[in-house]
Write a protein that holds these residues in place. Structure first.
Motif, PDB file in Angstrom:
ATOM      1  N   UNK A  96     -80.869  37.597 -41.274  1.00 17.83           N
ATOM      2  CA  UNK A  96     -80.326  37.462 -42.627  1.00 17.83           C
ATOM      3  C   UNK A  96     -78.869  37.899 -42.610  1.00 17.83           C
ATOM      4  N   UNK A  97     -78.041  37.219 -43.401  1.00 14.31           N
ATOM      5  CA  UNK A  97     -76.629  37.568 -43.442  1.00 14.31           C
ATOM      6  C   UNK A  97     -76.006  37.116 -44.752  1.00 14.31           C
ATOM      7  N   UNK A  98     -74.921  37.784 -45.107  1.00 17.39           N
ATOM      8  CA  UNK A  98     -74.148  37.443 -46.295  1.00 17.39           C
ATOM      9  C   UNK A  98     -73.258  36.242 -45.979  1.00 17.39           C
ATOM     10  N   UNK A  99     -73.067  35.384 -46.951  1.00 17.49           N
ATOM     11  CA  UNK A  99     -72.139  34.264 -46.784  1.00 17.49           C
ATOM     12  C   UNK A  99     -70.795  34.668 -47.362  1.00 17.49           C
ATOM     13  N   UNK A 100     -69.847  34.884 -46.490  1.00 13.73           N
ATOM     14  CA  UNK A 100     -68.494  35.232 -46.903  1.00 13.73           C
ATOM     15  C   UNK A 100     -67.569  34.087 -46.523  1.00 13.73           C
ATOM     16  N   UNK A 101     -66.567  33.814 -47.345  1.00 14.16           N
ATOM     17  CA  UNK A 101     -65.637  32.744 -46.975  1.00 14.16           C
ATOM     18  C   UNK A 101     -64.840  33.126 -45.723  1.00 14.16           C
ATOM     19  N   UNK A 102     -64.530  32.136 -44.931  1.00  9.90           N
ATOM     20  CA  UNK A 102     -63.781  32.358 -43.699  1.00  9.90           C
ATOM     21  C   UNK A 102     -62.302  32.095 -43.930  1.00  9.90           C
ATOM     22  N   UNK A 103     -61.516  33.139 -43.856  1.00 15.21           N
ATOM     23  CA  UNK A 103     -60.066  32.987 -43.975  1.00 15.21           C
ATOM     24  C   UNK A 103     -59.507  32.235 -42.770  1.00 15.21           C
ATOM     25  N   UNK A 104     -60.104  32.423 -41.618  1.00 10.90           N
ATOM     26  CA  UNK A 104     -59.664  31.740 -40.400  1.00 10.90           C
ATOM     27  C   UNK A 104     -59.827  30.233 -40.532  1.00 10.90           C
ATOM     28  N   UNK A 105     -60.962  29.783 -41.056  1.00  9.04           N
ATOM     29  CA  UNK A 105     -61.193  28.353 -41.221  1.00  9.04           C
ATOM     30  C   UNK A 105     -60.216  27.754 -42.236  1.00  9.04           C
ATOM     31  N   UNK A 106     -59.972  28.451 -43.327  1.00  8.03           N
ATOM     32  CA  UNK A 106     -59.008  27.956 -44.316  1.00  8.03           C
ATOM     33  C   UNK A 106     -57.601  27.883 -43.720  1.00  8.03           C
ATOM     34  N   UNK A 107     -57.217  28.884 -42.940  1.00  7.32           N
ATOM     35  CA  UNK A 107     -55.889  28.881 -42.319  1.00  7.32           C
ATOM     36  C   UNK A 107     -55.744  27.721 -41.338  1.00  7.32           C
ATOM     37  N   UNK A 108     -56.767  27.478 -40.537  1.00  9.44           N
ATOM     38  CA  UNK A 108     -56.719  26.365 -39.584  1.00  9.44           C
ATOM     39  C   UNK A 108     -56.620  25.039 -40.329  1.00  9.44           C
ATOM     40  N   UNK A 109     -57.384  24.890 -41.407  1.00  2.00           N
ATOM     41  CA  UNK A 109     -57.338  23.644 -42.183  1.00  2.00           C
ATOM     42  C   UNK A 109     -55.946  23.432 -42.793  1.00  2.00           C
ATOM     43  N   UNK A 110     -55.315  24.498 -43.296  1.00  2.00           N
ATOM     44  CA  UNK A 110     -53.958  24.357 -43.851  1.00  2.00           C
ATOM     45  C   UNK A 110     -52.951  23.992 -42.771  1.00  2.00           C
ATOM     46  N   UNK A 111     -53.064  24.606 -41.601  1.00  2.00           N
ATOM     47  CA  UNK A 111     -52.141  24.308 -40.498  1.00  2.00           C
ATOM     48  C   UNK A 111     -52.272  22.846 -40.089  1.00  2.00           C
ATOM     49  N   UNK A 112     -53.496  22.353 -39.977  1.00  2.00           N
ATOM     50  CA  UNK A 112     -53.704  20.947 -39.614  1.00  2.00           C
ATOM     51  C   UNK A 112     -53.127  20.031 -40.695  1.00  2.00           C
ATOM     52  N   UNK A 113     -53.288  20.397 -41.961  1.00  2.00           N
ATOM     53  CA  UNK A 113     -52.750  19.586 -43.054  1.00  2.00           C
ATOM     54  C   UNK A 113     -51.227  19.530 -43.019  1.00  2.00           C
ATOM     55  N   UNK A 114     -50.606  20.666 -42.777  1.00  2.00           N
ATOM     56  CA  UNK A 114     -49.144  20.699 -42.700  1.00  2.00           C
ATOM     57  C   UNK A 114     -48.656  19.879 -41.506  1.00  2.00           C
ATOM     58  N   UNK A 115     -49.359  19.983 -40.380  1.00  2.00           N
ATOM     59  CA  UNK A 115     -48.987  19.175 -39.213  1.00  2.00           C
ATOM     60  C   UNK A 115     -49.148  17.684 -39.504  1.00  2.00           C
ATOM     61  N   UNK A 116     -50.161  17.312 -40.272  1.00  2.00           N
ATOM     62  CA  UNK A 116     -50.347  15.902 -40.636  1.00  2.00           C
ATOM     63  C   UNK A 116     -49.196  15.412 -41.505  1.00  2.00           C
TER      64      UNK A 116
END
Length: 145
Positions: A8-28
């Motif tokens: 069992x575990x808590x679902x916490x948002x991933x700041x790392x995943x959001x940062x990677x998605x923003x970096x890829x978007x800026x590169x696009x």
């Protein structure tokens, strides 16, 4: 053979995943402006706007809003706990390991699809390892039980 322990575990948002998605978007967007589209700025601006709109939409969906906690008991039953503290059973649809990330797809009793993005910053290493081993063992079992 002993049965697997519950996980069992808590679902916490991933700041790392959001940062990677923003970096890829800026590169696009940069790729659009450094391509031949820069000679037609209105087209490059429009394409950039579409890329940023899609990025905002998708990155916003990475936040687990409804589900707060996930559990997988020894009998193989998945449960989801929402913000109102009500439990819902779920069924495992599939999973993938992508480097350090685990992508787990579930379907709740109501038919709602739930995708879990589990990275090192939102799930501790021991739980992620136990989950990955148990998912791999579950995949090896015959489909009919």
């Amino acid at each position: 053979m002993t049965s697997a322990a519950a996980i069992a575990f808590e679902l916490r948002p991933s700041a790392l995943l959001r940062a990677i998605a923003w970096i890829v978007s800026v590169l696009a967007v940069l790729a659009l402006w450094f391509s031949g589209l820069r000679e037609t700025p209105w087209l490059a601006a429009g394409a950039s706007g579409v890329v940023l709109f899609v990025a905002l939409h998708r990155i916003g969906r990475l936040q687990p809003r409804r589900w707060q906690r996930v559990g997988w008991n020894a009998e193989g039953v998945w449960t989801l706990l929402d913000e109102s503290r009500s439990l819902t059973a779920a069924q495992l649809l599939g999973w993938h390991a992508l480097g350090l990330m685990l992508l787990v797809r579930l379907r709740s009793e109501a038919g709602e699809g739930v995708t879990l993005y589990l990275l090192p910053d939102n799930l501790d290493g021991a739980t992620r390892r136990r989950l990955r081993v148990r998912l791999a063992q579950e995949a090896l079992r015959p489909a009919s039980r």
